[in-house]
Write a protein that holds these residues in place. Sequence first.
Motif, PDB file in Angstrom:
ATOM      1  N   PRO A  82       0.715  -0.897   0.109  1.00  0.00           N
ATOM      2  CA  PRO A  82      -0.190  -0.152  -0.122  1.00  0.00           C
ATOM      3  C   PRO A  82       1.316   1.140  -0.349  1.00  0.00           C
ATOM      4  CG  PRO A  82      -0.520  -1.275   1.997  1.00  0.00           C
ATOM      5  CD  PRO A  82       0.789  -2.276   1.228  1.00  0.00           C
TER       6      PRO A  82
ATOM      7  N   GLY B 128       0.804   8.961   0.928  1.00  0.00           N
ATOM      8  CA  GLY B 128       1.935  10.195  -0.108  1.00  0.00           C
ATOM      9  C   GLY B 128       2.968  10.082  -0.254  1.00  0.00           C
TER      10      GLY B 128
ATOM     11  N   THR C 199       5.581   9.732   1.982  1.00  0.00           N
ATOM     12  CA  THR C 199       6.808  10.816   2.993  1.00  0.00           C
ATOM     13  C   THR C 199       7.277  10.337   4.100  1.00  0.00           C
ATOM     14  OG1 THR C 199       4.649  11.641   4.787  1.00  0.00           O
ATOM     15  CG2 THR C 199       4.669  12.569   2.476  1.00  0.00           C
ATOM     16  N   GLY C 200       6.601   8.696   4.405  1.00  0.00           N
ATOM     17  CA  GLY C 200       7.404   8.056   5.776  1.00  0.00           C
ATOM     18  C   GLY C 200       8.722   7.760   5.539  1.00  0.00           C
TER      19      GLY C 200
HETATM   20  P1  FAD Z   1       3.621   6.797   3.252  1.00  0.00           P
HETATM   21  O1  FAD Z   1       4.631   6.733   3.447  1.00  0.00           O
HETATM   22  O2  FAD Z   1       2.416   6.266   1.979  1.00  0.00           O
HETATM   23  O3  FAD Z   1       3.379   5.585   3.677  1.00  0.00           O
HETATM   24  C1  FAD Z   1       3.764   4.639   5.092  1.00  0.00           C
HETATM   25  C2  FAD Z   1       3.083   4.069   5.509  1.00  0.00           C
HETATM   26  O4  FAD Z   1       1.852   3.499   5.760  1.00  0.00           O
HETATM   27  C3  FAD Z   1       3.776   2.834   4.398  1.00  0.00           C
HETATM   28  O5  FAD Z   1       4.260   1.097   5.209  1.00  0.00           O
HETATM   29  C4  FAD Z   1       2.515   1.860   3.502  1.00  0.00           C
HETATM   30  O6  FAD Z   1       2.229   0.623   3.097  1.00  0.00           O
HETATM   31  C5  FAD Z   1       1.398   2.189   4.870  1.00  0.00           C
HETATM   32  N1  FAD Z   1      -0.427   3.219   3.884  1.00  0.00           N
HETATM   33  C6  FAD Z   1       0.220   4.114   3.809  1.00  0.00           C
HETATM   34  N2  FAD Z   1      -1.334   4.063   2.670  1.00  0.00           N
HETATM   35  C7  FAD Z   1      -1.450   3.173   3.772  1.00  0.00           C
HETATM   36  C8  FAD Z   1      -3.178   3.020   3.354  1.00  0.00           C
HETATM   37  N3  FAD Z   1      -4.521   3.836   3.307  1.00  0.00           N
HETATM   38  N4  FAD Z   1      -3.561   1.628   4.476  1.00  0.00           N
HETATM   39  C9  FAD Z   1      -3.162   0.327   4.857  1.00  0.00           C
HETATM   40  N5  FAD Z   1      -1.077   1.157   4.698  1.00  0.00           N
HETATM   41  C10 FAD Z   1      -1.047   2.089   4.442  1.00  0.00           C
HETATM   42  N6  FAD Z   1       5.769  11.817  11.004  1.00  0.00           N
HETATM   43  C11 FAD Z   1       5.623  12.082  12.564  1.00  0.00           C
HETATM   44  O7  FAD Z   1       4.659  11.162  12.610  1.00  0.00           O
HETATM   45  N7  FAD Z   1       5.530  13.007  12.877  1.00  0.00           N
HETATM   46  C12 FAD Z   1       6.510  14.298  12.477  1.00  0.00           C
HETATM   47  O8  FAD Z   1       6.388  14.658  12.681  1.00  0.00           O
HETATM   48  C13 FAD Z   1       6.423  13.722  11.141  1.00  0.00           C
HETATM   49  N8  FAD Z   1       7.183  14.939  10.098  1.00  0.00           N
HETATM   50  C14 FAD Z   1       7.363  14.908   8.771  1.00  0.00           C
HETATM   51  C15 FAD Z   1       8.164  16.347   8.198  1.00  0.00           C
HETATM   52  C16 FAD Z   1       8.489  15.690   7.139  1.00  0.00           C
HETATM   53  C17 FAD Z   1       8.867  16.597   5.996  1.00  0.00           C
HETATM   54  C18 FAD Z   1       8.326  14.956   6.438  1.00  0.00           C
HETATM   55  C19 FAD Z   1       8.637  14.245   5.142  1.00  0.00           C
HETATM   56  C20 FAD Z   1       8.332  13.386   7.365  1.00  0.00           C
HETATM   57  C21 FAD Z   1       7.166  13.255   8.114  1.00  0.00           C
HETATM   58  N9  FAD Z   1       7.112  12.265   9.191  1.00  0.00           N
HETATM   59  C22 FAD Z   1       6.333  12.753  10.366  1.00  0.00           C
HETATM   60  C23 FAD Z   1       6.339  10.982   8.305  1.00  0.00           C
HETATM   61  C24 FAD Z   1       5.479  11.178   7.739  1.00  0.00           C
HETATM   62  O9  FAD Z   1       4.833  12.461   7.262  1.00  0.00           O
HETATM   63  C25 FAD Z   1       4.712  10.133   8.192  1.00  0.00           C
HETATM   64  O10 FAD Z   1       4.652   8.877   8.607  1.00  0.00           O
HETATM   65  C26 FAD Z   1       3.077   9.730   7.942  1.00  0.00           C
HETATM   66  O11 FAD Z   1       1.600   9.503   8.431  1.00  0.00           O
HETATM   67  C27 FAD Z   1       3.161   8.824   6.478  1.00  0.00           C
HETATM   68  O12 FAD Z   1       2.126   9.055   5.851  1.00  0.00           O
HETATM   69  P2  FAD Z   1       1.919   8.777   3.833  1.00  0.00           P
HETATM   70  O13 FAD Z   1       0.511   9.076   3.447  1.00  0.00           O
HETATM   71  O14 FAD Z   1       2.924  10.069   3.317  1.00  0.00           O
HETATM   72  O15 FAD Z   1       2.210   7.639   3.692  1.00  0.00           O
END
Ligand code: FAD
Length: 461
Positions: free
Chosen positions: A67, A70, A72-73
């Motif tokens: 899955p 965005g 950004t993980g």
């Molecule tokens: P992705 O990176 O796409 O995925 C992350 C994980 O979730 C993966 O394992 C993926 O398989 C799974 N996933 C994604 N969507 C789904 C879905 N719909 N169902 C099941 N599984 C799914 N994190 C924090 O906790 N605190 C912060 O302050 C923070 N600050 C950040 C600042 C920056 C500049 C950046 C780049 C990252 C930051 N992060 C932070 C990390 C990140 O943004 C978080 O982990 C965010 O929640 C990930 O969301 P995403 O949609 O990008 O997930």
Amino acid sequence: MSTLLDELTRIVGAAHVLTGTDIPPQHCTDWFQTHTHSPLALVRPGTPDEVARVMAACHRHNQPVTPQGGLTGLVAGAVPAEGDVALSLARLSGIEELDTSAGTITVLAGTPLQTVQEAARAAGLLLAVDLGARGSCQIGGNIATNAGGNRVIRYGMFRDQVLGLEAVLADGTPVGGLNKMLKNNAGYDLKHLFIGSEGTLGIVTRAVLRLHPMPLSCCTAWCTLPDHDTVIRFLRHAQSRLAGTLSAFEVMWPDFHELVTTRVPDMRSPVASQGLQVLMEIEGSDAERDMAMFSTLLEEALERGWLHDAAIAQSLKEREAFWRLRDAVSEFPLMWSPYCGYDVSLPIGDIGRFVQELQHLLRERFPHCEHVHFGHIGDSNLHVGVHLDKQWGPFPEAEIDECVYGLLRNYGGSVSAEHGIGQHKKAFLGHSRTPQELALMRTLKQALDPKNLLNRGKVLA
Ligand code: FAD
């Protein structure tokens, strides 16, 4: 294999099954580009029902699925293994309902966090979790990683914002419900299986999130304190005096403060004093009363000798300048390559001693290294960054990992405070979880995904 791709094409349409060079490169790697693999296909369903049918088809064909939200993980959790189907939730975007009487918002999983924040704000309400990646990360990703951020001290993690959710299991079965009640003890609360499980137990498709009243006032201060024990004494005192309004308490050690103010362009410290720097903020409902309460607290703390120095932001511009200093952390990986960052937590009273010991260990093992220590200390969350210039040879990342996580283990800390385990921290999960806990995690994985098709190779080794 073409049968599976044909089937997927029938479900989501040819425009949403991409293969080979048609797959945008960001779907093959992670934020730091540490892992890169080619998926069999990028599939982009547009409805929860399409997600269920895609998963059922992949299950029938024993096809692994990763899955993607965005992207950004920070732990390579959304990077597909070679040959996986990468399942992007980006088209599953939109706000379905904002219920002002229940104080809830119902959204599809691919909706960007910022879109949901803005919709809540337009209704005079607050979605309380906020993070730097707000414009790109999605609600489904926030739920799957149980994201934290700057306001956890007041509102809790993402888990605390989710009232209900719908998910699709590895075999395509839709589960869950759109609960809007704060209290619901009818049997096991299954949503918690999916919150923080990093896409290994199910795919989140829809969620009901809790909203809070929008604060009407905000006061921000930058303070300097002599040591960590005083920081904790001051934090506890502030919590008891500020009537539940404390919404941020960020601590930066001298190594952080020096690096940011001397090497990041256009960064000036609001105070001249040396020591531990604290950025604190309260949010309330009456600007005049809140500022009086905040100023009195700081004056008392100065009189008691807890604070060496304090500056209150006098304008929005000053507040933004304070936060820019704290958020300069996003510059580190760029200006300090090679760099490794850690996101750990440990009992709050131990953090000062842990930092001292770690700084000593790092200097002893890697005499030329530079390091920074900072974090959401009110939530027991410490971030550590380490850099060693290329002139000193290959970057010893594995040794630095051992150093940080080895010491953390002695303190009973967690190898992941908020970013998750993904691929990066798999080898160290056993530092923070007992063998019994790991065995129970495997039992859950086996029960929900017996073929190990969903985000294989993530979280559990
Ligand atoms: P992705 O990176 O796409 O995925 C992350 C994980 O979730 C993966 O394992 C993926 O398989 C799974 N996933 C994604 N969507 C789904 C879905 N719909 N169902 C099941 N599984 C799914 N994190 C924090 O906790 N605190 C912060 O302050 C923070 N600050 C950040 C600042 C920056 C500049 C950046 C780049 C990252 C930051 N992060 C932070 C990390 C990140 O943004 C978080 O982990 C965010 O929640 C990930 O969301 P995403 O949609 O990008 O997930």
